[in-house]
Design a protein around this motif. Structure first.
Motif, PDB file in Angstrom:
ATOM      1  N   THR A  57       3.660   9.881  -8.086  1.00 32.43           N
ATOM      2  CA  THR A  57       3.478  11.172  -7.412  1.00 32.43           C
ATOM      3  C   THR A  57       4.573  12.121  -7.885  1.00 32.43           C
ATOM      4  N   THR A  76       0.833  -1.205   0.000  1.00 29.27           N
ATOM      5  CA  THR A  76       0.000   0.000   0.000  1.00 29.27           C
ATOM      6  C   THR A  76       0.867   1.254   0.000  1.00 29.27           C
ATOM      7  N   ASP A 118       0.877  13.506  -0.375  1.00 28.34           N
ATOM      8  CA  ASP A 118       0.821  12.069  -0.660  1.00 28.34           C
ATOM      9  C   ASP A 118       1.824  11.258   0.167  1.00 28.34           C
ATOM     10  N   VAL A 129      -0.807   9.167   5.370  1.00 28.37           N
ATOM     11  CA  VAL A 129      -0.108   8.149   4.582  1.00 28.37           C
ATOM     12  C   VAL A 129       0.976   7.501   5.447  1.00 28.37           C
ATOM     13  N   THR A 171       2.516   1.640  -3.466  1.00 30.87           N
ATOM     14  CA  THR A 171       1.541   2.040  -4.474  1.00 30.87           C
ATOM     15  C   THR A 171       1.131   3.501  -4.306  1.00 30.87           C
ATOM     16  N   THR A 172       1.026   3.958  -3.060  1.00 31.83           N
ATOM     17  CA  THR A 172       0.648   5.343  -2.800  1.00 31.83           C
ATOM     18  C   THR A 172       1.707   6.316  -3.310  1.00 31.83           C
TER      19      THR A 172
END
Length: 496
Positions: free
Chosen positions: A312, A304, A319, A324, A307-308
């Motif tokens: 970006t 996760t 982000d 996060v 992927t975040t």
């Protein structure tokens, strides 16, 4: 069109600002307090602020820390976030001009990433310590099980015998490699962003080394743009953190297979077994299932984070911040549970020797050593020996006999292919197909024979001790930094 709206919009307040405020209270407030103190010490020591101003700000910061009940704080929207709450507290005590002096030569950008690194380094050090605890427990278990035979499987089928200690040594070797990778990722957390300010450092003569040292970092991160834009300390960390749980998940799969009734070579003690509510005969090693899903959840939480960060912009951005960062902490939580449970489970398990020997005999897992013996004792090529061994195994399996009773089948196969009787007598045949002889003869580097395994385990123990020393050195540096920051800040409040 005239905009009559006021900040914050109630929905934005409830969905974004309030959760972020709560996250700072939980994860970063203490780190931000230390950053404030270290930055203030540096401003005074470099002469950017005079001693009188430094003493006033230091006293106010100390009172804010003493007076603020974090648990009782709730987000009201009066201040954008926790940073501005603290700044407002300073203003109430000192006035706007004096309070604002603390923010000289710094930005929210470098403060945030410094706090994030401080929160990650403590979690990473705890994870490294837990992984080392598991490694050391497995080294001890492997020494105890250095002569305990098991059946090793390939492609889901019985393949060859080895020792439980040899199997655990393979797990240890991967764990040590994973620890090395996680330590390398931890090194990126040791470079301090403070002094980068918003993007380009500052025109003031700040001392970045001093702030980094007071906060327990090895030094400042060099490029100021990278301090606030390059999130590789996040992606590198979670990439490395993922691997132990991916790899240990494979071991957990073996534990589940070995403990199944049909295989039954692993015995899980009663303390780690649950019973069925309806079937009284069941012994369910449920902790193995929890290990499996918790390891998978940990891998997913690491993914996760990666992927975040994907696609970006290479700049300061939300982000990589706040919620996060907090989302990634779940990987440390579930991962810590996996390591603790596995550290308790694996050393407590034992091997059912009778089941191992029965399976080994029935599946002819020592037949490779018979072929090797024929090459050495009878002067055959390995291909000839392999064919004789294969026919021997097929013969005993066809009549449901164990390999240890297969001497007659062996003699017949040898005579049919070679045209003579073997020199290998029944006693020598029994030795060639025994589990103990199979393991004992594999003395080459990396093999399961006790001498080779002992050498490997001694090396693994040295490696683990070196990793432990690195962890201890970091812990001492953090302790010394805390003491230095406390002393320097105290000097500001009570100058000699």
């Amino acid at each position: 069109m005239k905009d009559c709206s006021t900040f914050p919009d109630p929905v934005y307040r409830d969905t974004v600002l309030a959760p972020l405020f709560d996250g700072v209270k939980t994860h970063y407030a203490s780190h931000m307090a230390r950053i404030n103190r270290a930055h203030l010490v540096m401003l005074v020591e470099t002469g950017i602020l005079n001693a009188e101003t430094g003493a006033s700000i230091a006293g106010a910061l100390a009172r804010i820390d003493a007076d603020t009940d974090l648990d009782a704080l709730s987000y009201s929207g009066e201040h954008e976030d926790y940073f501005f709450f603290v700044e407002d507290q300073l203003k109430q005590r000192l006035g706007s001009d004096l309070a604002g002096s603390l923010h000289t030569a710094r930005s929210r950008n470098d403060i945030d990433h410094t706090a994030f690194k401080m929160a990650l380094r403590s979690r990473t050090d705890a994870m490294l310590a837990a992984l080392l605890d598991l490694t050391e427990a497995l080294i001890g278990k492997a020494r105890d099980e250095r002569e305990t035979a098991i059946v090793a499987y390939t492609h889901g089928q019985p393949a060859q015998p080895t020792s439980f200690g040899h199997y655990l040594a393979a797990v240890i070797e991967v764990l040590l490699a994973d620890i090395t990778r996680l330590e390398a990722a931890r090194d990126a957390l040791d470079l301090c962003p403070m002094g980068a300010a918003a993007i380009t450092t500052s025109g003031f003569p700040i001392d970045r080394e001093r702030v980094a040292g007071l906060l327990g970092f090895a030094g400042p991160k060099q490029n100021s743009y990278g301090c606030i834009a390059s999130v590789d300390y996040i992606t590198g960390l979670y990439s490395a953190l993922k691997l132990p749980f991916l790899h240990l998940g494979r071991v957990v799969q073996d534990l589940a297979f070995w403990s199944a009734f049909e295989v039954g070579q692993l015995y899980v003690p009663n303390a780690l077994v649950q019973v069925s509510s309806i079937m009284p005969q069941k012994r369910n090693p449920v902790p193995i299932e929890h290990l499996r899903h918790l390891a998978s959840v940990t891998v997913g939480r690491c993914d996760t984070m990666l992927t975040t960060m994907h696609n970006t912009p290479f700049t300061d951005m939300n982000d990589s911040e706040g919620e996060v960062q907090a989302a990634g902490y779940g990987a440390f939580e579930t991962g810590g549970r996996v390591i603790a449970l596995l550290t308790a489970l694996l050393p407590a398990c034992t091997i059912r020797a009778a089941r191992v020997r029965a399976h080994a005999d029935a599946a002819c897992v020592t037949i490779t050593e018979l072929a090797d013996t024929l090459v050495r004792a009878e002067g055959l090529s390995f291909r000839q020996a392999h064919e004789i061994a294969a026919i021997t195994a097929q013969g005993v399996i066809a009549r449901g006999a164990p390999l240890s009773d297969g001497y007659d089948a062996f003699v017949a196969a040898f005579d049919a292919l070679i045209g003579r009787y073997p020199q290998l007598d029944e006693t020598a045949f029994a030795d060639a197909v025994s589990i103990d002889s199979f393991i004992a003869r594999r003395t080459v580097f990396g093999g399961p024979a006790p001498s080779a395994l002992d050498a490997a385990l001694n090396g693994y123990a040295r490696d683990a001790a070196a990793h432990r020393s690195t962890l201890d050195t970091r812990a001492r540096r953090l302790e010394e930094a805390d003491a230095a920051l406390t002393a320097a800040f105290h000097t500001l409040t009570e100058p000699s």
